[in-house]
Scaffold this motif. Structure first.
Motif, PDB file in Angstrom:
ATOM      1  N   ASN A   1       0.857  -1.189   0.000  1.00 22.79           N
ATOM      2  CA  ASN A   1       0.000   0.000   0.000  1.00 22.79           C
ATOM      3  C   ASN A   1       0.889   1.233   0.000  1.00 22.79           C
ATOM      4  N   PRO A   2       0.562   2.219  -0.831  1.00 24.01           N
ATOM      5  CA  PRO A   2       1.419   3.417  -0.908  1.00 24.01           C
ATOM      6  C   PRO A   2       1.550   4.128   0.441  1.00 24.01           C
ATOM      7  N   ILE A   3       0.489   4.160   1.185  1.00 20.34           N
ATOM      8  CA  ILE A   3       0.581   4.848   2.501  1.00 20.34           C
ATOM      9  C   ILE A   3       1.500   4.065   3.416  1.00 20.34           C
ATOM     10  N   VAL A   4       1.384   2.700   3.352  1.00 22.10           N
ATOM     11  CA  VAL A   4       2.253   1.882   4.202  1.00 22.10           C
ATOM     12  C   VAL A   4       3.696   2.021   3.757  1.00 22.10           C
ATOM     13  N   LYS A   5       3.928   2.100   2.448  1.00 18.37           N
ATOM     14  CA  LYS A   5       5.296   2.284   1.946  1.00 18.37           C
ATOM     15  C   LYS A   5       5.868   3.624   2.414  1.00 18.37           C
ATOM     16  N   GLN A   6       5.030   4.653   2.344  1.00 19.16           N
ATOM     17  CA  GLN A   6       5.526   5.969   2.790  1.00 19.16           C
ATOM     18  C   GLN A   6       5.878   5.946   4.275  1.00 19.16           C
ATOM     19  N   GLU A   7       5.040   5.252   5.058  1.00 18.04           N
ATOM     20  CA  GLU A   7       5.300   5.154   6.478  1.00 18.04           C
ATOM     21  C   GLU A   7       6.563   4.342   6.738  1.00 18.04           C
ATOM     22  N   THR A   8       6.776   3.307   5.916  1.00 25.80           N
ATOM     23  CA  THR A   8       7.969   2.478   6.079  1.00 25.80           C
ATOM     24  C   THR A   8       9.231   3.286   5.787  1.00 25.80           C
ATOM     25  N   GLU A   9       9.201   4.129   4.759  1.00 31.21           N
ATOM     26  CA  GLU A   9      10.361   4.955   4.415  1.00 31.21           C
ATOM     27  C   GLU A   9      10.680   5.929   5.571  1.00 31.21           C
ATOM     28  N   GLN A  10       9.645   6.530   6.125  1.00 31.20           N
ATOM     29  CA  GLN A  10       9.874   7.452   7.240  1.00 31.20           C
ATOM     30  C   GLN A  10      10.453   6.703   8.450  1.00 31.20           C
ATOM     31  N   ILE A  11       9.978   5.469   8.658  1.00 28.98           N
ATOM     32  CA  ILE A  11      10.523   4.674   9.767  1.00 28.98           C
ATOM     33  C   ILE A  11      11.995   4.380   9.520  1.00 28.98           C
ATOM     34  N   ASP A  12      12.343   4.051   8.275  1.00 29.23           N
ATOM     35  CA  ASP A  12      13.762   3.779   7.983  1.00 29.23           C
ATOM     36  C   ASP A  12      14.616   5.035   8.224  1.00 29.23           C
ATOM     37  N   GLN A  13      14.073   6.199   7.831  1.00 29.61           N
ATOM     38  CA  GLN A  13      14.817   7.446   8.055  1.00 29.61           C
ATOM     39  C   GLN A  13      14.986   7.712   9.564  1.00 29.61           C
ATOM     40  N   LYS A  14      13.901   7.446  10.317  1.00 33.95           N
ATOM     41  CA  LYS A  14      13.989   7.648  11.768  1.00 33.95           C
ATOM     42  C   LYS A  14      15.001   6.677  12.383  1.00 33.95           C
ATOM     43  N   ARG A  15      15.044   5.424  11.865  1.00 33.17           N
ATOM     44  CA  ARG A  15      15.988   4.454  12.391  1.00 33.17           C
ATOM     45  C   ARG A  15      17.413   4.948  12.177  1.00 33.17           C
ATOM     46  N   THR A  16      17.678   5.477  10.976  1.00 38.52           N
ATOM     47  CA  THR A  16      19.018   6.001  10.693  1.00 38.52           C
ATOM     48  C   THR A  16      19.345   7.158  11.627  1.00 38.52           C
ATOM     49  N   GLY A  17      18.363   8.037  11.846  1.00 37.02           N
ATOM     50  CA  GLY A  17      18.595   9.164  12.764  1.00 37.02           C
ATOM     51  C   GLY A  17      18.845   8.705  14.190  1.00 37.02           C
ATOM     52  N   ILE A  18      18.109   7.661  14.579  1.00 32.14           N
ATOM     53  CA  ILE A  18      18.322   7.147  15.951  1.00 32.14           C
ATOM     54  C   ILE A  18      19.705   6.547  16.076  1.00 32.14           C
ATOM     55  N   GLN A  19      20.137   5.803  15.030  1.00 34.90           N
ATOM     56  CA  GLN A  19      21.477   5.206  15.079  1.00 34.90           C
ATOM     57  C   GLN A  19      22.562   6.293  15.192  1.00 34.90           C
ATOM     58  N   GLU A  20      22.389   7.356  14.419  1.00 32.54           N
ATOM     59  CA  GLU A  20      23.350   8.457  14.510  1.00 32.54           C
ATOM     60  C   GLU A  20      23.281   9.121  15.891  1.00 32.54           C
ATOM     61  N   GLY A  21      22.056   9.279  16.411  1.00 39.94           N
ATOM     62  CA  GLY A  21      21.906   9.859  17.756  1.00 39.94           C
ATOM     63  C   GLY A  21      22.517   8.975  18.813  1.00 39.94           C
ATOM     64  N   ILE A  22      22.397   7.647  18.630  1.00 34.89           N
ATOM     65  CA  ILE A  22      23.023   6.735  19.594  1.00 34.89           C
ATOM     66  C   ILE A  22      24.537   6.895  19.576  1.00 34.89           C
ATOM     67  N   VAL A  23      25.104   7.053  18.372  1.00 35.75           N
ATOM     68  CA  VAL A  23      26.566   7.227  18.276  1.00 35.75           C
ATOM     69  C   VAL A  23      26.996   8.512  18.987  1.00 35.75           C
ATOM     70  N   ARG A  24      26.242   9.593  18.738  1.00 35.67           N
ATOM     71  CA  ARG A  24      26.591  10.861  19.401  1.00 35.67           C
ATOM     72  C   ARG A  24      26.411  10.758  20.923  1.00 35.67           C
TER      73      ARG A  24
END
Length: 499
Positions: A362-385
């Motif tokens: 579903n396009p809405i689910v895909k969009q939500e999945t992309e945002q989750i992946d971006q948040k995961r990357t941000g969290i990983q960077e925040g964890i490193v900092r």
């Protein structure tokens, strides 16, 4: 020769007796008028009681033998040449001054009009006769078989004589007078004074001593006896206090040394406390322990948070947990990272809710999945900092903990050195206080030392002349007047009978 003949001879020559008594009476009057009167001077001294009598002395006194040995010793002390020498020196008794009166020479003491002094020591008795008249002074000096006569009008400078340089000081008020000055060596003056003053005990068992003198110059003997008494007491006190004086000097020296040592130890203790930055070791140890425990707690919290971050990083990097929520209440101190985790968990929960009614295509689910992946990357960077920040804090806390642990570990050694210095300080303080106490006790002993003898009566003059006595002179004149004619009778009788 019989009594009747003597009586007849006396009655026939009665006028001889009248003339003889008159002549002897006249001679007695001349003698009485020209004879310098002598007076008695007496002082009374009482020795203080002592408790150091030996059993042998007490036994002898009980048996009526011996006397008070201590009083006898003190009598010898009063008659000592050394003590009398101090009296002669202090009163200037080596020089005696006499002034010609109307009929007799009168000794002057103290002499206010004239002062005579040889610049060189006098070793032989010397007599100086001076006659002052109209500003001119006639001086005749006699020493044994040698004499010298000098006339001068200037007494401001020393006069050179064959016996030495003579310094004469004459009062300005003297216009006409005759003086006689006797200068004696010190040894002769001492012996003369010892002969003049008689020191006797009042009784055999008494502690009272009398000092008496018969003299034509009462003022000199009064000054001599009073000075002798004062110097005797002073000498006795000085002898008794000699040990106390030496003790006082020793205590003063020791007090100054101990005071310097105490000051040095106090300075060392102060410098050590300043270097170690300590005020109270017990308080310092408690402070170090509390701060060490606080840093340990901080280290535990930091390590716990780091382990949480490591767990979160492991969870995020595991593909199997790609869309699994991250525990958000594990004590993350970084607020930005905590908000990211909260938003990440909310989006996963929203995606999971949508997957219940739709597929992952579903396009809405895909969009939500992309945002989750971006948040995961941000969290990983925040964890490193966050982990980097926590590591820095951990290193700082670790260093602080090690520092306080080291201080806490060094406290026994610091305390040992501190105790040694403090013990040395206390020892010196006790020594200082002990010396001060002994010094005060010794000072009280010096101040309260009683003189060994009490002066009952200082030297006093008896106004009645000892000699010449009018009654004695008159009686002697009468006897001589009566005996002289009988001597003529006896001589005439002797000549008729034997010649």
């Amino acid at each position: 020769m019989n009594i009747k003949q003597i009586i007849q001879w006396t009655l026939h020559r009665w006028w001889w007796f009248v003339i003889s008594v008159a002549v002897c009476g006249l001679l007695a009057v001349v003698y009485f008028v020209h004879k310098t009167p002598k007076f008695s001077v007496e002082a009374v001294l009482m020795l203080r009681q002592t408790d150091n009598k030996s059993g042998q002395d007490e036994m002898l006194q009980m048996m009526g033998w011996g006397g008070n040995k201590i009083v006898g010793d003190e009598v010898k002390m009063l008659c000592s040449r050394e003590l009398m020498g101090h009296v002669v020196d202090s009163l200037g008794l080596c020089t005696n001054y006499y002034k010609k009166g109307k009929r007799t020479w009168r000794e002057q003491y103290p002499c206010q009009e004239l002062q005579v002094q040889f610049m060189e020591p006098v070793l032989i008795p010397t007599t100086i006769k001076m006659c002052v008249k109209n500003g001119t002074t006639s001086i005749r000096i006699k020493q044994e078989h040698h004499s010298e006569h000098i006339v001068t009008s200037d007494l401001s400078q020393p006069i050179a004589t064959r016996f030495g340089h003579l310094q004469i000081t004459l009062a300005d008020t003297v216009q006409k007078a005759s003086y006689r000055v006797k200068i004696m060596p010190r040894v002769v003056a001492i012996e003369q004074q010892l002969q003049h003053i008689k020191v006797n005990r009042l009784s055999r068992e008494s502690n009272v001593i009398t000092l008496a003198a018969v003299t034509a110059c009462p003022s000199r003997e009064i000054a001599t006896i009073n000075t002798l008494l004062d110097l005797y007491n002073q000498s006795a006190v000085t002898d008794k206090n000699r040990v106390a004086v030496q003790t006082d000097q020793f205590l003063k020296t020791r007090i100054s040394i101990v005071e310097a040592e105490l000051t040095d130890i106090e300075a060392q203790l102060e410098a050590y406390k300043r270097t170690q930055q300590i005020a109270n070791l017990d308080e310092e140890a408690s402070t170090y322990q509390q701060k060490g425990l606080a840093y340990q707690q901080q280290m535990a919290e930091l390590e716990s948070e780091l382990s949480v971050l490591d767990f979160m990083a492991e969870q995020l990097s595991n593909p199997a947990n790609r869309y699994t929520m991250i525990p958000g209440s594990l004590g993350i101190s970084d607020p930005t990272l905590a908000l990211l985790i909260q938003d990440y968990n909310n989006r996963i929960a929203h995606r999971n809710h949508m997957l219940q009614t739709a597929t992952d295509q579903n396009p809405i689910v895909k969009q939500e999945t992309e945002q989750i992946d971006q948040k995961r990357t941000g969290i990983q960077e925040g964890i490193v900092r966050a982990r980097h920040t926590l590591s820095l804090r951990k290193n700082h806390v670790s260093k602080q903990q090690q520092q306080y642990d080291s201080r806490l570990a060094n406290i026994p050694q610091t305390e040992r050195v501190y105790l040694e210095l403090n013990r040395a300080k206390q020892t010196k303080e006790k020594q200082y206080l002990y010396l001060i106490e002994k010094h005060e006790e010794n000072a009280l002993q010096l101040a309260s030392e009683a003189v060994p003898a009490k002066i009952v009566d200082r030297a006093q003059l008896d106004p009645t002349p000892v000699s010449p006595k009018l009654k004695m002179v008159a009686l002697m004149a009468l006897l001589m007047g009566l005996l002289l004619p009988y001597s003529v009778y006896a001589f005439d009788l002797f000549r008729k009978e034997y010649l």
